[in-house]
Design a protein around this motif. Structure first.
Motif, PDB file in Angstrom:
ATOM      1  N   TRP A  83      42.061  -7.648   7.394  1.00 46.08           N
ATOM      2  CA  TRP A  83      41.985  -8.864   8.195  1.00 46.08           C
ATOM      3  C   TRP A  83      43.010  -9.900   7.740  1.00 46.08           C
ATOM      4  N   TYR A  84      43.168 -10.043   6.426  1.00 46.24           N
ATOM      5  CA  TYR A  84      44.132 -10.997   5.885  1.00 46.24           C
ATOM      6  C   TYR A  84      45.539 -10.612   6.305  1.00 46.24           C
ATOM      7  N   ARG A  87      46.052 -11.469   9.924  1.00 49.41           N
ATOM      8  CA  ARG A  87      46.294 -12.897  10.109  1.00 49.41           C
ATOM      9  C   ARG A  87      47.730 -13.266   9.748  1.00 49.41           C
ATOM     10  N   ARG A  90      50.029 -12.046  12.527  1.00 49.28           N
ATOM     11  CA  ARG A  90      49.993 -12.943  13.682  1.00 49.28           C
ATOM     12  C   ARG A  90      50.816 -14.197  13.417  1.00 49.28           C
ATOM     13  N   SER A  91      50.750 -14.699  12.196  1.00 50.69           N
ATOM     14  CA  SER A  91      51.551 -15.873  11.843  1.00 50.69           C
ATOM     15  C   SER A  91      53.041 -15.543  11.899  1.00 50.69           C
ATOM     16  N   HIS A 125      37.991 -19.836   1.619  1.00 50.30           N
ATOM     17  CA  HIS A 125      38.870 -18.696   1.379  1.00 50.30           C
ATOM     18  C   HIS A 125      39.266 -18.577  -0.092  1.00 50.30           C
ATOM     19  N   ASP A 185      55.495 -14.231   5.978  1.00 48.49           N
ATOM     20  CA  ASP A 185      54.225 -13.713   6.487  1.00 48.49           C
ATOM     21  C   ASP A 185      54.292 -12.218   6.769  1.00 48.49           C
ATOM     22  N   ALA A 189      51.776  -9.421   5.132  1.00 46.91           N
ATOM     23  CA  ALA A 189      50.996  -8.487   5.947  1.00 46.91           C
ATOM     24  C   ALA A 189      51.156  -7.058   5.449  1.00 46.91           C
TER      25      ALA A 189
END
Length: 201
Positions: A83-84, A87, A90-91, A125, A185, A189
């Motif tokens: 999930w991290y 995210r 997506r960033s 977080h 980012d 990922a």
């Protein structure tokens, strides 16, 4: 084995810390404005070190006392990492430039300390990263591996926060462009997804 655990701690700890969040954004803003930078760095490092130590120690005892939880901890850890990574991906696809407010008056030291503590300790977080995720993975290391894993994660915190706080002034032209965040980012990922897979290998 100790070296492997140490490197794993650096890799995972660094990947989680580098992810853009409120704590990093505030530290970066203070560094770019050159206001109480050393104080902010020290707060970030101390908070991380304490939480990592508590996480690895507590989760290590939990796993020892209930080894049947190991499988579910791996499932939860891998899910969180995936999930991290999602995210971060997506960033990377929708980056935004870092904009600092140069017009505000400089706050006093107490206000900066209070804000830095809030960004460090009031973000859920932070506990997911340090206490739950790092604690669960660190607790899986055999023997002295737990200690070396924790030391690696702590070293990653020291390196990252020191580099971010002391080096930010030289990065102003770079991080005013969305492309810089896109690259950062994207790397995060890939690292997250790689670590998620490694939990089961």
């Amino acid at each position: 084995m100790e070296v492997t655990a140490f490197l794993k701690g650096i890799g995972l700890g660094g990947s989680l810390i580098v992810a853009i969040g409120s704590q990093n954004a505030y530290l970066l803003r203070q560094a770019l404005k050159r206001e109480f930078v050393i104080t902010c760095i020290a707060i970030c490092i101390i908070c991380d070190v304490v939480l990592i130590a508590a996480g690895v120690a507590g989760m290590g005892q939990l796993i020892t006392g209930a080894p049947s939880l190991l499988f579910w901890i791996k499932i939860a850890g891998a899910g969180f990492l995936f999930w991290y990574g999602l995210r971060a991906a997506r960033s990377a696809l929708n980056p935004s430039a870092l904009i600092t407010d140069q017009n505000n008056a400089a706050p006093d030291r107490r206000a900066v300390i209070a804000a830095m503590l809030a960004f460090s300790l009031l973000n859920p977080h932070v506990y997911l990263d340090t206490v739950v995720l790092l604690g669960s993975i660190g607790g899986q290391q055999a023997g002295n591996g737990r200690l070396y894993f924790a030391l690696g994660a702590m070293l990653a915190s020291v390196i990252w926060f020191s580099s971010l706080g002391l080096g930010a002034r030289y990065l102003t032209p770079v991080f005013s462009k969305p492309a810089a965040w896109r690259i950062l980012d994207a790397i995060i990922a890939v690292v997250m997804w790689t670590l998620a897979i490694s939990l089961f290998l």
